[in-house]
Design a protein around this motif. Structure first.
Motif, PDB file in Angstrom:
ATOM      1  N   LEU A  63      -2.663   0.329  -4.266  1.00 59.05           N
ATOM      2  CA  LEU A  63      -2.034  -0.955  -3.967  1.00 59.05           C
ATOM      3  C   LEU A  63      -1.172  -1.329  -5.159  1.00 59.05           C
ATOM      4  O   LEU A  63      -1.648  -1.379  -6.292  1.00 59.05           O
ATOM      5  CB  LEU A  63      -3.083  -2.041  -3.726  1.00 59.05           C
ATOM      6  N   ARG A  72       0.777   5.605  -0.045  1.00 58.40           N
ATOM      7  CA  ARG A  72       0.093   6.910   0.003  1.00 58.40           C
ATOM      8  C   ARG A  72       1.122   7.990  -0.276  1.00 58.40           C
ATOM      9  O   ARG A  72       2.227   7.962   0.277  1.00 58.40           O
ATOM     10  CB  ARG A  72      -0.562   7.136   1.363  1.00 58.40           C
ATOM     11  N   LYS A  80       0.841  -1.190   0.000  1.00 56.07           N
ATOM     12  CA  LYS A  80       0.000   0.000   0.000  1.00 56.07           C
ATOM     13  C   LYS A  80       0.882   1.247   0.000  1.00 56.07           C
ATOM     14  O   LYS A  80       1.835   1.346   0.780  1.00 56.07           O
ATOM     15  CB  LYS A  80      -0.911   0.018   1.219  1.00 56.07           C
ATOM     16  N   THR A  92      -3.488  -0.400  -8.202  1.00 57.73           N
ATOM     17  CA  THR A  92      -4.944  -0.405  -8.056  1.00 57.73           C
ATOM     18  C   THR A  92      -5.333   0.669  -7.050  1.00 57.73           C
ATOM     19  O   THR A  92      -4.733   0.760  -5.971  1.00 57.73           O
ATOM     20  CB  THR A  92      -5.443  -1.782  -7.553  1.00 57.73           C
ATOM     21  N   ASP A  93      -6.321   1.492  -7.383  1.00 54.62           N
ATOM     22  CA  ASP A  93      -6.744   2.576  -6.497  1.00 54.62           C
ATOM     23  C   ASP A  93      -7.400   2.045  -5.236  1.00 54.62           C
ATOM     24  O   ASP A  93      -8.137   1.046  -5.253  1.00 54.62           O
ATOM     25  CB  ASP A  93      -7.727   3.489  -7.216  1.00 54.62           C
ATOM     26  N   THR A  94      -7.136   2.706  -4.106  1.00 56.00           N
ATOM     27  CA  THR A  94      -7.861   2.494  -2.859  1.00 56.00           C
ATOM     28  C   THR A  94      -8.476   3.824  -2.452  1.00 56.00           C
ATOM     29  O   THR A  94      -8.346   4.819  -3.167  1.00 56.00           O
ATOM     30  CB  THR A  94      -6.924   1.989  -1.746  1.00 56.00           C
ATOM     31  N   ASP A  95      -9.138   3.864  -1.295  1.00 57.83           N
ATOM     32  CA  ASP A  95      -9.786   5.105  -0.857  1.00 57.83           C
ATOM     33  C   ASP A  95      -8.794   6.239  -0.650  1.00 57.83           C
ATOM     34  O   ASP A  95      -9.105   7.403  -0.895  1.00 57.83           O
ATOM     35  CB  ASP A  95     -10.560   4.860   0.444  1.00 57.83           C
ATOM     36  N   GLN A 115       1.347  -5.515   2.472  1.00 55.45           N
ATOM     37  CA  GLN A 115       0.015  -5.926   2.904  1.00 55.45           C
ATOM     38  C   GLN A 115      -0.013  -7.400   3.303  1.00 55.45           C
ATOM     39  O   GLN A 115       0.581  -8.255   2.639  1.00 55.45           O
ATOM     40  CB  GLN A 115      -1.002  -5.689   1.786  1.00 55.45           C
TER      41      GLN A 115
END
Length: 310
Positions: free
Chosen positions: A250, A226, A224, A243-246, A276
């Motif tokens: 990822l 940010r 992950k 891959t997008d997360t909130d 992860q």
């Protein structure tokens, strides 16, 4: 010890189990997992001699089930909790089973006490709830004090207290050196109960490993990230690896060290860089996805959301 070698079962033109081989060792709880229609129930029935394999064989302690003398003393099983004459009391049901395998009558009350049914031992089994029927089925499996135990969906109908009880009880059985083989659809519970897994799909072996290895295999190299500069970082990553997360992305296929070095060499600020750890449910959906016979739209969407990008 349960040893299956080349187990194959045809029902007419349907291939239910396909050249399946695995071992279930004593002293551990081994989970038996697979999508609906994977062949789990057929395999358990072949272990217990209820179905004959088309080819291959399965042995318990080196013998086929049909070769065991007084089999309840060697193998205990719960496959169908409602397999009880509805007009028999719980005690009477267990008493005839004990007599058929030359088990002392006193053992009946011992197992009723173990599963918490002493107070209803004289009541008709046909009036039992599913949870009570499960407990009676477990009592029947324990009747001969066997070294090998098979349970198919043992927590069905149990309340949270009952689920916790059966989990601890299975651990205790394994700690006593018994072979414990458990099939269940409750993956979160299997993650807490089973130290080893046998996973099948479409009748074939997909994986046999420890639970930790199975989960790690599915979540390997997923990190992950940010950053306030995600767009710039994404442009430097391999195609379709993010891959997008909130609140970030990822990244699959690269470990955290490589991502960190890539960001540093390009002046990208990182707020989070964390490998992860997946769940058993995520690992199961990812690894068995190609072995599911029928997918609903929601199942397909969920599976794709859990799969790392390639």
């Amino acid at each position: 010890m349960i040893e299956a070698r080349g187990l194959t079962k045809h029902y007419g033109k349907t291939l239910a189990v396909n050249d399946l081989s695995f071992d279930v060792a004593p002293g551990e709880v081994t989970g038996f997992l697979g999508p609906n229609g994977a062949g789990k129930s057929t395999t358990m029935r072949m272990i217990l001699g209820l179905d004959n394999p088309t080819s291959g064989q399965v042995t318990i302690g080196g013998k086929r089930y049909t070769e065991l003398k007084n089999p309840l003393r060697t193998v205990g099983a719960l496959l169908d909790a409602k397999w009880v004459h509805p007009n028999r009391s719980a005690r009477a049901h267990l008493a005839w089973m004990a007599k058929s395998n030359h088990i002392p009558a006193r053992r009946v009350d011992e197992v009723l006490d173990i599963v918490g049914l002493t107070s209803v031992a004289g009541k008709r089994a046909g009036g039992f709830s599913l949870g009570m029927s499960q407990r009676l089925g477990i009592a029947a499996a324990l009747l001969g004090d066997p070294e090998v135990l098979l349970f198919d969906e043992p927590v069905n109908g149990l309340d949270p207290e009952g689920i916790l009880w059966i989990r601890k009880f299975m651990h205790r059985l394994a700690d006593e050196g018994r072979t414990v083989f458990v099939s269940s659809h409750l993956l979160s519970e299997m993650a807490l109960t089973a130290s080893n897994l046998v996973v099948i799909g479409k009748g074939k072996l997909i994986s046999q490993s420890t639970t930790k290895e199975f989960v790690a295999r599915a979540s390997e190299n997923t990190v992950k990230v940010r950053s306030p500069q995600l767009a710039k970082l994404r442009s430097l990553l391999p195609a379709d690896s993010a891959t997008d997360t909130d609140d970030g992305i990822l990244v699959s296929g690269l470990d955290s060290e490589k991502i960190g070095e890539l960001a540093a060499s390009n002046g990208i600020v990182l707020h989070e860089l964390s490998p992860q750890t997946g769940s058993l449910e995520q690992a199961f959906m990812q690894i068995t996805g190609d072995s599911v016979e029928y997918h609903t739209g929601l199942e397909t969407e969920a599976r794709h959301a859990l799969e790392p990008a390639n």
